[in-house]
Write an enzyme that holds these catalytic residues in place. Structure first.
Site, PDB file in Angstrom:
ATOM      1  N   ASN A   1       1.869  -6.956  27.254  1.00  0.00           N
ATOM      2  CA  ASN A   1       0.651  -6.833  26.440  1.00  0.00           C
ATOM      3  C   ASN A   1       0.258  -5.351  26.394  1.00  0.00           C
ATOM      4  O   ASN A   1      -0.067  -4.759  27.429  1.00  0.00           O
ATOM      5  CB  ASN A   1      -0.449  -7.700  27.074  1.00  0.00           C
ATOM      6  CG  ASN A   1      -1.724  -7.674  26.264  1.00  0.00           C
ATOM      7  OD1 ASN A   1      -2.115  -6.626  25.752  1.00  0.00           O
ATOM      8  ND2 ASN A   1      -2.388  -8.800  26.149  1.00  0.00           N
TER       9      ASN A   1
ATOM     10  N   ASP B   1      -2.236  -4.002  24.574  1.00  0.00           N
ATOM     11  CA  ASP B   1      -3.621  -3.766  24.129  1.00  0.00           C
ATOM     12  C   ASP B   1      -4.262  -2.566  24.830  1.00  0.00           C
ATOM     13  O   ASP B   1      -5.046  -1.824  24.229  1.00  0.00           O
ATOM     14  CB  ASP B   1      -4.521  -4.975  24.454  1.00  0.00           C
ATOM     15  CG  ASP B   1      -4.202  -6.196  23.617  1.00  0.00           C
ATOM     16  OD1 ASP B   1      -3.443  -6.066  22.641  1.00  0.00           O
ATOM     17  OD2 ASP B   1      -4.701  -7.281  23.962  1.00  0.00           O
ATOM     18  N   HIS B   2      -3.939  -2.417  26.122  1.00  0.00           N
ATOM     19  CA  HIS B   2      -4.633  -1.381  26.896  1.00  0.00           C
ATOM     20  C   HIS B   2      -4.286   0.042  26.459  1.00  0.00           C
ATOM     21  O   HIS B   2      -5.045   0.965  26.710  1.00  0.00           O
ATOM     22  CB  HIS B   2      -4.372  -1.558  28.396  1.00  0.00           C
ATOM     23  CG  HIS B   2      -5.075  -2.773  28.928  1.00  0.00           C
ATOM     24  ND1 HIS B   2      -6.404  -2.778  29.244  1.00  0.00           N
ATOM     25  CD2 HIS B   2      -4.634  -4.025  29.125  1.00  0.00           C
ATOM     26  CE1 HIS B   2      -6.754  -3.986  29.640  1.00  0.00           C
ATOM     27  NE2 HIS B   2      -5.693  -4.767  29.580  1.00  0.00           N
TER      28      HIS B   2
ATOM     29  N   HIS C   1      -3.556  -8.571  20.956  1.00  0.00           N
ATOM     30  CA  HIS C   1      -4.697  -9.431  20.631  1.00  0.00           C
ATOM     31  C   HIS C   1      -5.531  -8.720  19.563  1.00  0.00           C
ATOM     32  O   HIS C   1      -6.082  -7.649  19.819  1.00  0.00           O
ATOM     33  CB  HIS C   1      -5.510  -9.643  21.926  1.00  0.00           C
ATOM     34  CG  HIS C   1      -6.684 -10.562  21.780  1.00  0.00           C
ATOM     35  ND1 HIS C   1      -7.461 -10.926  22.843  1.00  0.00           N
ATOM     36  CD2 HIS C   1      -7.222 -11.189  20.702  1.00  0.00           C
ATOM     37  CE1 HIS C   1      -8.429 -11.747  22.435  1.00  0.00           C
ATOM     38  NE2 HIS C   1      -8.309 -11.908  21.140  1.00  0.00           N
TER      39      HIS C   1
ATOM     40  N   ARG D   1      -8.713  -8.662  18.191  1.00  0.00           N
ATOM     41  CA  ARG D   1     -10.051  -9.214  18.458  1.00  0.00           C
ATOM     42  C   ARG D   1     -10.940  -9.072  17.239  1.00  0.00           C
ATOM     43  O   ARG D   1     -10.790  -8.144  16.445  1.00  0.00           O
ATOM     44  CB  ARG D   1     -10.697  -8.472  19.643  1.00  0.00           C
ATOM     45  CG  ARG D   1     -10.055  -8.761  20.989  1.00  0.00           C
ATOM     46  CD  ARG D   1     -10.904  -8.169  22.103  1.00  0.00           C
ATOM     47  NE  ARG D   1     -12.150  -8.886  22.251  1.00  0.00           N
ATOM     48  CZ  ARG D   1     -12.408  -9.756  23.230  1.00  0.00           C
ATOM     49  NH1 ARG D   1     -11.530  -9.996  24.162  1.00  0.00           N
ATOM     50  NH2 ARG D   1     -13.567 -10.366  23.280  1.00  0.00           N
TER      51      ARG D   1
ATOM     52  N   ARG E   1     -11.935  -4.068  19.218  1.00  0.00           N
ATOM     53  CA  ARG E   1     -12.213  -3.070  20.258  1.00  0.00           C
ATOM     54  C   ARG E   1     -10.964  -2.314  20.702  1.00  0.00           C
ATOM     55  O   ARG E   1     -11.056  -1.247  21.259  1.00  0.00           O
ATOM     56  CB  ARG E   1     -12.915  -3.693  21.470  1.00  0.00           C
ATOM     57  CG  ARG E   1     -12.046  -4.603  22.293  1.00  0.00           C
ATOM     58  CD  ARG E   1     -12.732  -5.020  23.567  1.00  0.00           C
ATOM     59  NE  ARG E   1     -13.844  -5.915  23.341  1.00  0.00           N
ATOM     60  CZ  ARG E   1     -14.300  -6.778  24.252  1.00  0.00           C
ATOM     61  NH1 ARG E   1     -13.740  -6.823  25.442  1.00  0.00           N
ATOM     62  NH2 ARG E   1     -15.297  -7.578  23.992  1.00  0.00           N
TER      63      ARG E   1
ATOM     64  N   GLU F   1      -2.185 -12.764  19.704  1.00  0.00           N
ATOM     65  CA  GLU F   1      -3.307 -13.570  20.187  1.00  0.00           C
ATOM     66  C   GLU F   1      -4.469 -13.432  19.215  1.00  0.00           C
ATOM     67  O   GLU F   1      -4.741 -12.330  18.729  1.00  0.00           O
ATOM     68  CB  GLU F   1      -3.776 -13.068  21.554  1.00  0.00           C
ATOM     69  CG  GLU F   1      -2.746 -13.192  22.637  1.00  0.00           C
ATOM     70  CD  GLU F   1      -3.250 -12.567  23.930  1.00  0.00           C
ATOM     71  OE1 GLU F   1      -4.414 -12.135  24.008  1.00  0.00           O
ATOM     72  OE2 GLU F   1      -2.459 -12.497  24.860  1.00  0.00           O
TER      73      GLU F   1
ATOM     74  N   THR G   1     -10.494 -11.906  28.154  1.00  0.00           N
ATOM     75  CA  THR G   1     -10.532 -13.344  27.894  1.00  0.00           C
ATOM     76  C   THR G   1     -10.804 -14.092  29.197  1.00  0.00           C
ATOM     77  O   THR G   1      -9.935 -14.174  30.056  1.00  0.00           O
ATOM     78  CB  THR G   1      -9.186 -13.797  27.270  1.00  0.00           C
ATOM     79  OG1 THR G   1      -8.781 -12.811  26.333  1.00  0.00           O
ATOM     80  CG2 THR G   1      -9.329 -15.125  26.582  1.00  0.00           C
TER      81      THR G   1
ATOM     82  N   GLU H   1      -0.204 -21.653  27.104  1.00  0.00           N
ATOM     83  CA  GLU H   1      -0.180 -20.538  28.052  1.00  0.00           C
ATOM     84  C   GLU H   1      -1.249 -20.846  29.093  1.00  0.00           C
ATOM     85  O   GLU H   1      -2.439 -20.955  28.771  1.00  0.00           O
ATOM     86  CB  GLU H   1      -0.469 -19.203  27.359  1.00  0.00           C
ATOM     87  CG  GLU H   1      -0.457 -18.055  28.370  1.00  0.00           C
ATOM     88  CD  GLU H   1      -0.505 -16.671  27.731  1.00  0.00           C
ATOM     89  OE1 GLU H   1      -0.199 -16.531  26.531  1.00  0.00           O
ATOM     90  OE2 GLU H   1      -0.863 -15.729  28.458  1.00  0.00           O
TER      91      GLU H   1
ATOM     92  N   HIS I   1      -2.661 -13.731  32.583  1.00  0.00           N
ATOM     93  CA  HIS I   1      -4.003 -13.218  32.863  1.00  0.00           C
ATOM     94  C   HIS I   1      -4.135 -12.858  34.340  1.00  0.00           C
ATOM     95  O   HIS I   1      -4.044 -13.722  35.203  1.00  0.00           O
ATOM     96  CB  HIS I   1      -5.129 -14.181  32.483  1.00  0.00           C
ATOM     97  CG  HIS I   1      -6.418 -13.435  32.282  1.00  0.00           C
ATOM     98  ND1 HIS I   1      -6.794 -12.926  31.066  1.00  0.00           N
ATOM     99  CD2 HIS I   1      -7.346 -13.042  33.156  1.00  0.00           C
ATOM    100  CE1 HIS I   1      -7.939 -12.291  31.203  1.00  0.00           C
ATOM    101  NE2 HIS I   1      -8.294 -12.334  32.458  1.00  0.00           N
ATOM    102  N   GLY I   2      -4.341 -11.590  34.559  1.00  0.00           N
ATOM    103  CA  GLY I   2      -4.568 -11.108  35.924  1.00  0.00           C
ATOM    104  C   GLY I   2      -3.313 -11.038  36.775  1.00  0.00           C
ATOM    105  O   GLY I   2      -3.405 -10.820  37.986  1.00  0.00           O
TER     106      GLY I   2
HETATM  107  N1  PXP Z   1      -2.435 -13.773  28.033  1.00  0.00           N
HETATM  108  C1  PXP Z   1      -3.563 -13.907  27.288  1.00  0.00           C
HETATM  109  C2  PXP Z   1      -3.699 -15.098  26.406  1.00  0.00           C
HETATM  110  C3  PXP Z   1      -4.578 -12.918  27.333  1.00  0.00           C
HETATM  111  O1  PXP Z   1      -5.689 -13.062  26.588  1.00  0.00           O
HETATM  112  C4  PXP Z   1      -4.384 -11.789  28.162  1.00  0.00           C
HETATM  113  C5  PXP Z   1      -5.437 -10.729  28.199  1.00  0.00           C
HETATM  114  O2  PXP Z   1      -5.516 -10.090  26.990  1.00  0.00           O
HETATM  115  C6  PXP Z   1      -3.188 -11.684  28.885  1.00  0.00           C
HETATM  116  C7  PXP Z   1      -2.242 -12.707  28.822  1.00  0.00           C
HETATM  117  C8  PXP Z   1      -2.881 -10.490  29.732  1.00  0.00           C
HETATM  118  O3  PXP Z   1      -3.788 -10.409  30.788  1.00  0.00           O
HETATM  119  P1  PXP Z   1      -3.780  -9.150  31.733  1.00  0.00           P
HETATM  120  O4  PXP Z   1      -4.125  -7.963  30.904  1.00  0.00           O
HETATM  121  O5  PXP Z   1      -4.805  -9.500  32.757  1.00  0.00           O
HETATM  122  O6  PXP Z   1      -2.382  -9.036  32.304  1.00  0.00           O
END
Ligand code: PXP
Length: 263
Positions: free
Chosen positions: A9, A11-12, A45, A47, A51, A72, A103, A153, A216-217
């Site tokens: 991912n 996004d960051h 994602h 959004r 953002r 996403e 999320t 997921e 996530h996490g």
């Molecule tokens: N999966 C989904 C559906 C998410 O919304 C996110 C966060 O954007 C992630 C995975 C990745 O999460 P993390 O950035 O905590 O690894």
């Protein structure tokens, strides 16, 4: 050897860019490096509040990615119209609240049953397979199947939070999770329980014919336990990889995560 697909991912990277509103860091450079370093999929994602990822990023990433793109999105009509028109390799429906940092929970497949069913139908009309980001419960697996998704997921946020409260300095930091300010034995029981829920849900989902991803996490410390869950075929990981890349570079950060996700 079980090889789990790693969705990176990115996004960051866009979070950092948007902090300054300049084209630096360049998300396409992150895309190239991620593809080169073993990412099996790129996850982004779009959004509603834009953002981080912008519409132009989605177009560019879909055009230039050498691996499938998992987009996403929420069930907002305008967003779904965009997703349908750009045709990602897969759409993952996620809940979205403007005030949240990220999320925070899985999609509520019951309260928003009709809206989700409609969203899935629209995406399927555009030949886009759909994954639903859900909390790990048997009821959610059954409902995901009923609504016609191809994949779920599993939200690993609770597992990750409990793991961090037990195994890191998080409880002593100013980011301590107040709702998890519990004795260690209690955290330990809850962690075991959270892992069990993930295992049971993954098994049930597979029995129902759903593909199973998780995310996530997840990070370099906790991912090992998730990798052991046989039915999980894909992990989507962002924050920990991008955070580590500040110190090791993105290539190394992805390679290291890849090595941990091959059990
Ligand atoms: N999966 C989904 C559906 C998410 O919304 C996110 C966060 O954007 C992630 C995975 C990745 O999460 P993390 O950035 O905590 O690894």
């Amino acid at each position: 050897m079980k090889q789990i697909k790693l969705g990176v991912n990115i996004d960051h990277v866009a979070v950092l860019r948007e902090a300054r509103k300049v084209n630096d860091p360049d998300i396409l450079q992150a895309l190239y490096i991620a593809c080169e370093s073993g990412a099996d999929q790129i996850t982004i994602h779009l959004r509603e509040d834009r953002r981080h990822i912008q519409d132009i990023d989605v177009k560019n990433i879909l055009q230039f990615s050498k691996v499938p793109v998992n987009l996403e999105c929420s069930i907002d009509k305008n967003i779904l119209d965009i997703v349908s028109s750009v045709q990602p390799h897969r759409a993952t429906l996620v809940p979205e609240k403007r005030e949240e940092v990220t999320t925070e929970g899985g999609l509520d497949l019951f309260t928003y049953e009709n809206e989700i069913a409609y969203a899935i139908e629209q995406l399927h009309d555009g030949l886009i397979p759909v994954s639903l980001f859900v909390d790990p419960t048997i009821q959610a697996m059954e409902q995901a199947k009923k609504l016609g998704a191809e994949m779920v997921e599993l939200h690993t946020g609770l597992f990750a939070n409990l793991f961090a409260m037990l195994n890191s300095s998080l409880p002593k930091s100013n980011h301590a999770l107040k709702e998890l300010n519990l004795p260690r034995y209690e955290l330990s029981d809850r962690l075991e329980n959270a892992l069990e829920q993930l295992k049971l849900s993954a098994r049930h989902a597979k029995q129902l014919g759903l593909e199973v991803a998780a995310g996530h996490g997840l990070n370099y410390h906790n991912v090992g336990q998730i990798v052991q869950i046989e039915e999980i075929i894909e992990l989507n990981i962002g924050q920990s990889i991008i955070a580590r890349s500040l110190f090791t570079g993105l290539r190394e950060a992805i390679k290291e995560m890849k090595s941990l996700t091959s059990s």
